[in-house]
Design a protein around this motif. Structure first.
Motif, PDB file in Angstrom:
ATOM      1  N   ASP A 111      20.209  40.926  29.888  1.00 51.16           N
ATOM      2  CA  ASP A 111      21.228  40.796  28.846  1.00 51.16           C
ATOM      3  C   ASP A 111      21.370  39.328  28.455  1.00 51.16           C
ATOM      4  N   LEU A 112      20.565  38.917  27.500  1.00 52.51           N
ATOM      5  CA  LEU A 112      20.565  37.538  27.017  1.00 52.51           C
ATOM      6  C   LEU A 112      21.684  37.342  25.998  1.00 52.51           C
ATOM      7  N   PRO A 113      22.113  36.108  25.776  1.00 54.36           N
ATOM      8  CA  PRO A 113      23.114  35.853  24.731  1.00 54.36           C
ATOM      9  C   PRO A 113      22.650  36.348  23.354  1.00 54.36           C
ATOM     10  N   SER A 114      21.332  36.325  23.122  1.00 58.71           N
ATOM     11  CA  SER A 114      20.790  36.771  21.837  1.00 58.71           C
ATOM     12  C   SER A 114      20.648  38.286  21.748  1.00 58.71           C
ATOM     13  N   SER A 119      20.201  42.201  24.416  1.00 57.58           N
ATOM     14  CA  SER A 119      19.596  42.797  25.611  1.00 57.58           C
ATOM     15  C   SER A 119      18.165  43.220  25.331  1.00 57.58           C
ATOM     16  N   THR A 130      23.018  35.086  33.953  1.00 57.44           N
ATOM     17  CA  THR A 130      22.551  36.042  32.946  1.00 57.44           C
ATOM     18  C   THR A 130      22.535  37.420  33.600  1.00 57.44           C
ATOM     19  N   TYR A 166      13.419  35.339  22.066  1.00 62.01           N
ATOM     20  CA  TYR A 166      14.059  35.024  23.352  1.00 62.01           C
ATOM     21  C   TYR A 166      13.673  33.640  23.877  1.00 62.01           C
TER      22      TYR A 166
END
Length: 133
Positions: free
Chosen positions: A28-31, A33, A57, A98
């Motif tokens: 689950d990245l800030p940009s 999932s 993260t 990513y």
């Protein structure tokens, strides 16, 4: 060969012959999932140490499938990625999305690919080829 990284998949002692796993991770990245499909003899270590994902993260190991040898695992993994590239290229997340958040250039998929990836993993788990091209 000198370092012991290459040997016989049947009788050797390197990654090619030791037990491995096919894994599916959710990251689950800030940009947004994403899913990561790959193989490793130690998926937990692969997730945290080798992929370079920042601490904090949220990540989850969704699935692991034990495979008898690293050689068999890499063959199944490559076949699965080839199938996804051929039939679902739209579900592959480009590195530009990513960036440096994951230390890999490929093998990252959109969340929408989960049912397809689980279906391919079901085949591997049943001992079937991931897919015939």
């Amino acid at each position: 060969m000198t370092s012991g990284d290459v040997d016989c998949a049947r009788c050797g002692e390197s990654w090619t012959s030791k037990p491995s796993s096919i894994y599916l991770f959710r990251i689950d990245l800030p940009s947004g999932s994403v899913l990561k499909l790959g193989y490793s003899s130690n998926p937990r270590k692969r997730l945290r140490h080798q992929l370079g994902i920042a601490h904090g993260t949220p990540t989850r190991i969704l699935r692991t499938i034990p495979i008898l040898t690293g050689h068999q695992a890499v063959c199944a993994e490559k076949s699965t990625h080839a199938w996804m590239r051929r039939y679902h290229p739209d579900l592959i997340v480009p590195k530009s999305d990513y960036g440096a958040a994951i230390n890999t250039r490929t093998e990252i998929y959109r969340l929408l690919s989960a049912p397809i990836l689980h279906g391919l993993l079901d085949r591997i788990e049943r001992g079937l080829p991931p897919i015939s091209l």
